[in-house]
Design a protein around this motif. Structure first.
Motif, mmCIF file in Angstrom:
data_model
loop_
_atom_site.group_PDB
_atom_site.id
_atom_site.type_symbol
_atom_site.label_atom_id
_atom_site.label_comp_id
_atom_site.label_asym_id
_atom_site.label_seq_id
_atom_site.Cartn_x
_atom_site.Cartn_y
_atom_site.Cartn_z
ATOM 1 N N SER A 153 0.799 -1.231 0.000
ATOM 2 C CA SER A 153 0.000 0.000 0.000
ATOM 3 C C SER A 153 0.832 1.281 0.000
ATOM 4 O O SER A 153 0.318 2.354 -0.314
ATOM 5 C CB SER A 153 -0.928 0.030 1.215
ATOM 6 N N ARG A 197 -14.820 -6.378 3.139
ATOM 7 C CA ARG A 197 -14.248 -7.685 3.473
ATOM 8 C C ARG A 197 -13.358 -7.531 4.694
ATOM 9 O O ARG A 197 -12.745 -6.485 4.891
ATOM 10 C CB ARG A 197 -13.449 -8.257 2.308
ATOM 11 N N SER A 217 -10.413 -9.881 6.994
ATOM 12 C CA SER A 217 -9.648 -11.119 7.110
ATOM 13 C C SER A 217 -10.016 -11.817 8.408
ATOM 14 O O SER A 217 -10.456 -11.191 9.368
ATOM 15 C CB SER A 217 -8.147 -10.816 7.093
ATOM 16 N N GLY A 233 -5.156 -11.409 11.307
ATOM 17 C CA GLY A 233 -4.733 -10.634 10.141
ATOM 18 C C GLY A 233 -5.686 -9.512 9.788
ATOM 19 O O GLY A 233 -5.443 -8.762 8.849
ATOM 20 N N VAL A 234 -6.760 -9.369 10.545
ATOM 21 C CA VAL A 234 -7.815 -8.434 10.170
ATOM 22 C C VAL A 234 -7.321 -6.984 10.120
ATOM 23 O O VAL A 234 -7.653 -6.237 9.197
ATOM 24 C CB VAL A 234 -9.030 -8.570 11.117
ATOM 25 N N GLY A 239 -5.160 -6.284 7.005
ATOM 26 C CA GLY A 239 -5.984 -6.214 5.811
ATOM 27 C C GLY A 239 -6.758 -4.913 5.704
ATOM 28 O O GLY A 239 -6.842 -4.306 4.627
ATOM 29 N N ILE A 290 -4.339 -1.977 4.672
ATOM 30 C CA ILE A 290 -3.954 -2.031 3.258
ATOM 31 C C ILE A 290 -5.110 -1.594 2.366
ATOM 32 O O ILE A 290 -4.944 -0.755 1.463
ATOM 33 C CB ILE A 290 -3.502 -3.456 2.881
ATOM 34 N N ASP A 291 -6.286 -2.137 2.601
ATOM 35 C CA ASP A 291 -7.436 -1.817 1.759
ATOM 36 C C ASP A 291 -7.817 -0.346 1.859
ATOM 37 O O ASP A 291 -8.133 0.296 0.843
ATOM 38 C CB ASP A 291 -8.629 -2.695 2.134
ATOM 39 N N THR A 349 -3.158 -13.134 5.170
ATOM 40 C CA THR A 349 -3.786 -11.871 4.781
ATOM 41 C C THR A 349 -2.966 -11.145 3.730
ATOM 42 O O THR A 349 -3.505 -10.634 2.736
ATOM 43 C CB THR A 349 -3.966 -10.960 6.011
ATOM 44 N N LEU A 350 -1.652 -11.086 3.911
ATOM 45 C CA LEU A 350 -0.791 -10.420 2.940
ATOM 46 C C LEU A 350 -0.857 -11.117 1.578
ATOM 47 O O LEU A 350 -0.882 -10.470 0.530
ATOM 48 C CB LEU A 350 0.642 -10.368 3.459
ATOM 49 N N ARG A 410 -3.362 -12.825 0.376
ATOM 50 C CA ARG A 410 -4.656 -12.536 -0.256
ATOM 51 C C ARG A 410 -4.717 -11.102 -0.772
ATOM 52 O O ARG A 410 -5.311 -10.843 -1.839
ATOM 53 C CB ARG A 410 -5.797 -12.796 0.731
ATOM 54 N N ARG A 411 -4.121 -10.165 -0.043
ATOM 55 C CA ARG A 411 -4.139 -8.781 -0.525
ATOM 56 C C ARG A 411 -3.243 -8.603 -1.747
ATOM 57 O O ARG A 411 -3.455 -7.692 -2.548
ATOM 58 C CB ARG A 411 -3.704 -7.826 0.602
#
Length: 234
Positions: free
Chosen positions: A146, A170, A172, A176-177, A180, A183-184, A224-225, A227-228
């Motif tokens: 990010s 969404r 995580s 990891g929430v 996530g 980053i989002d 999480t990383l 998936r992102r």
């Protein structure tokens, strides 16, 4: 007449009978003293606890939502979001105890329109913890994905504009929430700010339980990383 802004304070909890009442009491009293021009609701999401977490939360919470079994922190946070009514959501850990009264400091930059998400940086731990692998992975992962230089990438104490959570759409699972969400939010163009706030919670030491906890964190943050990276939000 000016309408008060509504703030939802959401506390996910799993087997926190030792801390939950003190944490909720601190939030309740602080909200009563500090929220002169905004209103608060206090929501607890009991994530399948097998102890007395629910009964000890009853005297203080405005709403308690119970999961029939443990679903994980991310799911508990999302349950709280769905149940809440506030335009600002404040997520706090259940073991903050008396220091939970500092929650209003998280809200100030959002109410001043200086940030869309505010993340608490906590004072240094009083006892030796892990080796820093999880935090380092999270910090570098957030930056790589990010461009945001996080100093508290794992902090569970944060305030978020409701529209940010709903646009992200969404969360995580597990530990990891927070990574996530950061980053989002940054990738979607929202303003994210870190702020030193003197919260204090239960610290994990260098015993077996502590290492197991960090192992779970490491796996969750890594997932999480991944998936992102493979499924970017934009």
């Amino acid at each position: 007449m000016k309408i008060k802004q509504h703030v939802s304070i959401i506390i996910p909890a799993w087997n926190e009978e030792m801390y939950i009442a003190e944490t909720l009491k601190a939030v309740y009293k602080s909200a009563d003293e500090e929220s002169k021009d905004y209103s608060c609701e206090l929501i607890v999401v009991d994530d399948g606890s097998t102890d007395e977490t629910y009964s000890r939360a009853v005297p203080w919470a405005d709403l308690i939502v119970r999961h029939p079994y443990r679903c994980g922190k991310g799911a508990a946070m999302n349950t709280g979001r769905i149940a809440s009514r506030g335009s600002v959501l404040v997520f706090l850990d259940a073991d903050l105890g008396a220091t939970a009264n500092q929650f209003h400091n998280l809200i100030a930059p959002i109410r001043a329109k200086q940030a869309d998400m505010v993340i608490a940086r906590l004072p240094a731990a009083k006892k030796r913890g892990g080796l820093g692998f999880v935090r380092m992975l999270a910090k570098h992962g957030v930056y790589r994905l990010s461009g945001f230089e996080a100093t508290a990438p794992l902090s569970g104490q944060r305030a978020i504009q409701r529209e940010v959570m709903e646009r992200i759409g969404r969360v995580s699972g597990g530990f990891g929430v927070e990574v996530g969400l950061t980053i989002d939010a940054v990738k979607l163009g929202y303003k994210v700010q870190e702020l030193m706030i003197p919260f204090a919670h239960r610290e994990t030491g260098r015993d077996m339980q502590g290492w197991l906890h960090r192992g779970k964190q490491l796996c969750a943050v890594g997932e999480t990383l991944w998936r992102r990276w493979t499924e970017p939000i934009c």
